[in-house]
Design a protein around this motif. Sequence first.
Motif, PDB file in Angstrom:
ATOM      1  N   CYS A 254      43.950 -17.567  96.240  1.00 52.46           N
ATOM      2  CA  CYS A 254      43.115 -16.980  95.188  1.00 52.46           C
ATOM      3  C   CYS A 254      42.752 -15.553  95.585  1.00 52.46           C
ATOM      4  O   CYS A 254      42.107 -15.328  96.604  1.00 52.46           O
ATOM      5  N   ARG A 255      43.141 -14.584  94.767  1.00 53.82           N
ATOM      6  CA  ARG A 255      42.878 -13.179  95.072  1.00 53.82           C
ATOM      7  C   ARG A 255      41.824 -12.566  94.153  1.00 53.82           C
ATOM      8  O   ARG A 255      41.519 -11.395  94.259  1.00 53.82           O
ATOM      9  N   GLY A 256      41.290 -13.374  93.245  1.00 53.30           N
ATOM     10  CA  GLY A 256      40.286 -12.821  92.346  1.00 53.30           C
ATOM     11  C   GLY A 256      39.886 -13.809  91.270  1.00 53.30           C
ATOM     12  O   GLY A 256      40.255 -14.991  91.305  1.00 53.30           O
ATOM     13  N   LEU A 257      39.154 -13.316  90.294  1.00 50.84           N
ATOM     14  CA  LEU A 257      38.604 -14.124  89.219  1.00 50.84           C
ATOM     15  C   LEU A 257      39.326 -13.827  87.912  1.00 50.84           C
ATOM     16  O   LEU A 257      39.585 -12.669  87.583  1.00 50.84           O
TER      17      LEU A 257
ATOM     18  N   GLU B  18      36.461 -19.595  90.496  1.00 47.27           N
ATOM     19  CA  GLU B  18      35.259 -19.291  91.294  1.00 47.27           C
ATOM     20  C   GLU B  18      35.265 -19.976  92.662  1.00 47.27           C
ATOM     21  O   GLU B  18      34.919 -19.354  93.666  1.00 47.27           O
TER      22      GLU B  18
ATOM     23  N   LEU C 282      37.622 -18.594  95.216  1.00 46.80           N
ATOM     24  CA  LEU C 282      37.228 -17.193  95.387  1.00 46.80           C
ATOM     25  C   LEU C 282      36.248 -17.058  96.550  1.00 46.80           C
ATOM     26  O   LEU C 282      36.292 -16.099  97.323  1.00 46.80           O
TER      27      LEU C 282
ATOM     28  N   GLY D 137      37.822 -19.124 100.185  1.00 49.34           N
ATOM     29  CA  GLY D 137      39.012 -18.536 100.787  1.00 49.34           C
ATOM     30  C   GLY D 137      40.237 -19.429 100.758  1.00 49.34           C
ATOM     31  O   GLY D 137      41.280 -19.056 101.291  1.00 49.34           O
TER      32      GLY D 137
ATOM     33  N   GLN E 298      39.596  -8.347  90.982  1.00 49.47           N
ATOM     34  CA  GLN E 298      39.876  -8.564  92.395  1.00 49.47           C
ATOM     35  C   GLN E 298      38.690  -9.204  93.106  1.00 49.47           C
ATOM     36  O   GLN E 298      37.530  -8.960  92.789  1.00 49.47           O
ATOM     37  N   ARG E 299      38.988 -10.045  94.094  1.00 48.82           N
ATOM     38  CA  ARG E 299      37.962 -10.777  94.845  1.00 48.82           C
ATOM     39  C   ARG E 299      36.903  -9.847  95.429  1.00 48.82           C
ATOM     40  O   ARG E 299      35.701 -10.103  95.324  1.00 48.82           O
TER      41      ARG E 299
ATOM     42  N   LEU F 259      32.794  -9.998  94.720  1.00 48.25           N
ATOM     43  CA  LEU F 259      31.826 -10.155  95.802  1.00 48.25           C
ATOM     44  C   LEU F 259      30.854  -8.973  95.841  1.00 48.25           C
ATOM     45  O   LEU F 259      29.658  -9.145  96.110  1.00 48.25           O
TER      46      LEU F 259
END
Length: 243
Positions: A63-66, A99, A102, A105, A124-125, A129
């Motif tokens: 997972c690299r993002g939402l 989510e 995200l 990790g 992007q993650r 954050l």
Amino acid sequence: MAVDRLAIARSTPSRARGASAEVLRRVPYFDSLPATELGRLAGRCAARSLRPGETLFEEGEPCRGLFVVAEGLVEVRQISLRGREQVFHTEGQGATLGEGPLFDGGGYIASAVALAPTRVLFIQRAEVLRVCQRHPAVALAMLKTMARRVRHFAGIVGDLAFRPVTERLARHLDAAVAGPIKAGARIELRLTQAQLAARLGTVRELIARAFSQLEESGVISRDRSRVIIRDPARLAALARGDV
């Protein structure tokens, strides 16, 4: 297919940024952001369009993002090595996906597939954050979303462990009617028996058997894809697990 290999285009024109901001404003945990912050986030979104049946992400993929669903419909599902399918939930406009992994990790716990022509935004993650650190209300709202999904998954596990297929089907039919059910109420089934089985955690043959049992006991009757409720009280009792 990893996100960095997806055909995602950066939204740079002001018109695209404005459209992205409108989409983000529909996400419950972004609506508390100031307009300037929302605009900045929208400017850093990427967009992707999917055809029906196209995969957005696959189970186990990093997972690299939402993802935010701008329009269309996305189904989240798992498929076993033997091909048995379990649908977890279906999400439409304004919904978010990813989510959980995200924050921990890990990879995605399921795959997401478009059911209709769909457009999604990708954040992007690191950007998500950053927003959570600067705006704790966003982080708390995301926790609420994840908690609601955990509760939903717990319900699925409970159904699979403790409810026979006939009860699961009764609950599905009971929920398909808005408001109190009266004798003669009609339900138009828009899912095939195989699709219904995927949502109820079983196989098509057992769904067919459950329909037959409900018919034989006088709870329902069927006319092709239409289900007619004959005994609302017994259907409700089955849906509650009281029978």
